[in-house]
Structure formats: structure tokens, C-alpha cells
Motif scaffolding. Structure first.
Motif, PDB file in Angstrom:
ATOM      1  N   SER A  55       0.835  -1.206   0.000  1.00 25.80           N
ATOM      2  CA  SER A  55       0.000   0.000   0.000  1.00 25.80           C
ATOM      3  C   SER A  55       0.866   1.251   0.000  1.00 25.80           C
ATOM      4  O   SER A  55       0.583   2.227  -0.714  1.00 25.80           O
ATOM      5  N   VAL A  59       0.903   4.207  -2.860  1.00 28.86           N
ATOM      6  CA  VAL A  59       0.610   5.600  -2.518  1.00 28.86           C
ATOM      7  C   VAL A  59       1.723   6.512  -3.039  1.00 28.86           C
ATOM      8  O   VAL A  59       1.458   7.539  -3.684  1.00 28.86           O
ATOM      9  N   VAL A 117      -5.889   2.993   3.593  1.00 30.24           N
ATOM     10  CA  VAL A 117      -5.381   2.555   2.288  1.00 30.24           C
ATOM     11  C   VAL A 117      -4.834   1.142   2.444  1.00 30.24           C
ATOM     12  O   VAL A 117      -3.879   0.915   3.193  1.00 30.24           O
ATOM     13  N   VAL A 140      -6.439  -0.245  -2.871  1.00 34.40           N
ATOM     14  CA  VAL A 140      -5.520   0.047  -3.968  1.00 34.40           C
ATOM     15  C   VAL A 140      -4.932  -1.217  -4.601  1.00 34.40           C
ATOM     16  O   VAL A 140      -4.242  -1.132  -5.615  1.00 34.40           O
TER      17      VAL A 140
END
Length: 234
Positions: A55, A59, A117, A140
Motif C-alpha cells: 500500500s 501511494v 489505504v 488500492v
């Protein structure tokens, strides 16, 4: 000691290095694969909770707008992804799991705008934050089982008792392992083999998932592969 590991392809070499540098022999096959998901980030957040290295990498590479919020990362290595980009004041819970993060941060997050996230298989405990603050769950990437020739050979080697220890680093890894064992009609063989091995679970959710299959496991004090090394050496 020969140790069996099943991390996704992207992380196997890193984990192999940690274990081999500490004198362990490795057998490995990735039992999970990662598929990134395209998302639209149109909001701003006070805090961004990031639950894994995967993650964090996504990001940084694809959604840098999320870096405007304060980061809470599960794990030192997850935090290091951000620190390597010059992001300051990344916070982590005292233990690297969702339950500890919830317990230690929910009061601090009260009334804040928060993004979580993570993958599609994230621990539901973090969604309890909705009782205290405005939360968006941002998926994600997706985690899927990986079951091919390499995994079948790995499972047979484990069932035959080739490894002396085996490490499970997530609930999904446990499910993937036993799902393939069921397909190959090796569940009983595998369980018998695990009873003779040091079974290590990284984190309480992983340990609980193994217990569902009747497998006892030990947990390292720190939920990392460095923690795994310590418990294997003990």
C-alpha cells in the motif's frame, strides 16, 4: 534449519536474504499475487492509515496527494517507504497489526477525516473507526491465490517433511495454502507435517486463521521477519 516461506513474488528475495543471512536454508513459493486497482482520489484527509509495504509503495508511486495527510503506518518497513521519500512524522502502533492501531489511535482520530489505504482483504477492525471519525476505505490492490506448478511442488515438499519450520505472514496466505492442500487432497498430510514443525504466524489474525485449521503456531514479539528470525533462533 530449513524454513518454508510463501510471500508474494515481489517480497520473496528480500525475505530470503534476511533468513539466509541468519543461517537458515529456504524453500519458497509465492502463494499470493497482487493486482493493483485504479482508484480516484478526490478528497483530502487529516490522517492516512497505510497497512502494508505494498500500500505504501502504491501511494508513493501513484497517489502522492495522499501524502498531504499525516501518515499512520502499520510496521517499520511500511513507515520506511514514506521516510525514504522525505515524509516526516510517520507514526506507527506499538505492535504492527490493525487491532493495536485501532486501540492506540482511535481517540486521536476522533472527529478527523481519515483514509484507510489497503487491500481488498483488510482487517475489518479498522472500520470500527467510523464510530469516531469520517472514514474512507481506499482499496488500492487485490490479493488473489496463486496456485501453479511451483506451489504444488512446494506443498508436496512441506507434506513430506522437508522443512523444519514454516512462516505464515497473513490470513490470506493461510487460506491459499490450505485451499491448494484441499485441491491436492493433502490436507491430512500437511497437518501431520505441521505438527512436527515450528509454525510461525506473523500477527494475531494469522494465528487465529491457522487455529481454524487446527494448527498451533507461535508468534514473534515483533510482527516482522526480523522478529521471525528471533523466534526461530530461540
Amino acid at each position: 534449519m530449513k524454513v518454508a516461506i510463501m510471500r508474494p513474488e515481489k517480497y520473496i528475495d528480500e525475505t530470503r536474504k534476511i533468513l539466509e543471512e541468519n543461517g537458515f536454508e529456504i524453500i519458497s513459493a509465492p502463494f499470493l499475487k497482487i493486482e493493483e486497482v485504479e482508484v480516484d482520489i478526490s478528497e483530502s484527509y487529516d490522517y492516512v492509515i497505510v497497512t502494508s509495504q505494498t500500500s505504501a509503495r502504491i501511494v508513493v508511486e501513484r497517489y502522492p496527494e495522499l501524502l498531504k495527510g499525516r501518515i499512520i503506518a502499520i510496521g517499520r518497513k511500511t513507515a520506511s517507504v514514506f521516510e525514504g521519500m522525505g515524509v516526516e512524522n510517520v507514526e506507527t502502533p506499538s505492535k504492527f497489526d490493525s487491532k493495536t492501531l485501532y486501540e492506540e489511535f482511535h481517540q486521536k482520530l476522533r472527529g478527523k477525516r481519515v483514509a484507510i489505504v489497503r487491500s481488498n482483504m483488510g482487517d475489518p477492525v479498522l472500520l470500527k473507526l467510523k464510530e469516531f471519525c469520517d472514514v474512507d476505505e481506499i482499496v488500492v490492490y487485490r490479493i488473489e491465490f496463486e496456485h501453479g506448478d511451483k506451489q504444488r511442488e512446494f506443498l508436496r515438499r512441506v507434506a513430506e517433511g522437508e522443512a523444519e519450520a514454516i512462516v505464515f505472514s497473513s490470513r490470506m496466505m493461510v487460506r491459499s495454502f490450505f485451499s491448494l492442500a484441499e485441491k491436492l487432497d493433502l490436507v491430512d498430510d500437511v497437518k501431520n507435517a505441521l505438527k512436527k514443525m515450528r509454525v510461525v504466524a506473523i500477527g494475531p489474525p494469522t494465528k487465529s486463521e491457522l487455529e481454524r485449521y487446527g494448527v498451533d503456531a507461535v508468534m514473534p514479539e515483533e510482527y516482522t521477519f526480523e522478529g521471525v528470525v528471533s523466534i526461530l533462533k530461540s
